[in-house]
Design an enzyme around this catalytic site. Sequence first.
Site, short mmCIF file in Angstrom:
data_model
loop_
_atom_site.label_atom_id
_atom_site.label_comp_id
_atom_site.label_asym_id
_atom_site.label_seq_id
_atom_site.Cartn_x
_atom_site.Cartn_y
_atom_site.Cartn_z
N HIS A 1 29.39 16.53 15.86
CA HIS A 1 30.66 17.26 15.80
C HIS A 1 31.16 17.49 17.23
CE1 HIS A 1 33.66 19.93 14.06
NE2 HIS A 1 33.40 20.79 15.03
N ASP B 1 29.92 21.39 8.70
CA ASP B 1 29.49 21.73 10.07
C ASP B 1 28.59 22.97 10.11
OD1 ASP B 1 31.23 19.66 10.89
OD2 ASP B 1 32.91 21.05 10.94
N GLU C 1 28.97 12.28 23.67
CA GLU C 1 28.54 11.89 22.32
C GLU C 1 27.81 10.55 22.35
OE1 GLU C 1 31.87 11.69 19.76
OE2 GLU C 1 32.23 13.85 19.72
#
Length: 219
Positions: A117, A158, A187
Amino acid sequence: MSEPHRPEKRRIAVLASGNGTNLQELIDHCKSGDIHGEVAVVVSNQRYALALSRAREAGIETLVFEAEKFPTRTALCQKMAAALTERQIELICLAGYMARIEACMIRAFPYKIINIHPALLPKYGGKGMYGRHVHAAVIAAQDKESGCTIHMVDEIYDHGPIIAQEKVPVQASDTPETLAERIHKVEHRLYPAVVRDICAGKINLESIHGTDAVKGRPS
């Protein structure tokens, strides 16, 4: 003296709805041997997702499960879970997958589903908090830092236990696009590192389920 036996490569499914840049990193790290696993199948809920093209170029099987083709979300979930079980999937990595994971998937793959996320959860998570929306919210709140979070998946958006996080400073001149670009770089480094450590047995997902967050970059 003979080398110790290494277990078979872990079979990984990646679920993606968009461009698939994190998918590409996982594919590349598996092919290079950095991750002792293989991306066995890529699943999308969007027929024309670029992620599917990336998978096909790498010779990886693709599956599409479009919501409108099923009478209920549960029916879709059951079909997907059966397909991944049939393919002996041992780890499911969400990489920009824009659909909620239903209860039947959690039951079929306990402690085997993770997500990345683009924010520091628990802040800026939940329904509607994805992509540009997340970065715009961070900038609007005048936060000094953002980043990305890798967490286990449960039935709430999430919400599952945090596996790793890495922070990125928010600059005064940032737009959602410039902030996204810097977070993407993190990421692309952090997700393969976490998956590598899961496949190597350095991260045990079952042992951290229900515990406090395990933050920081994997070794």
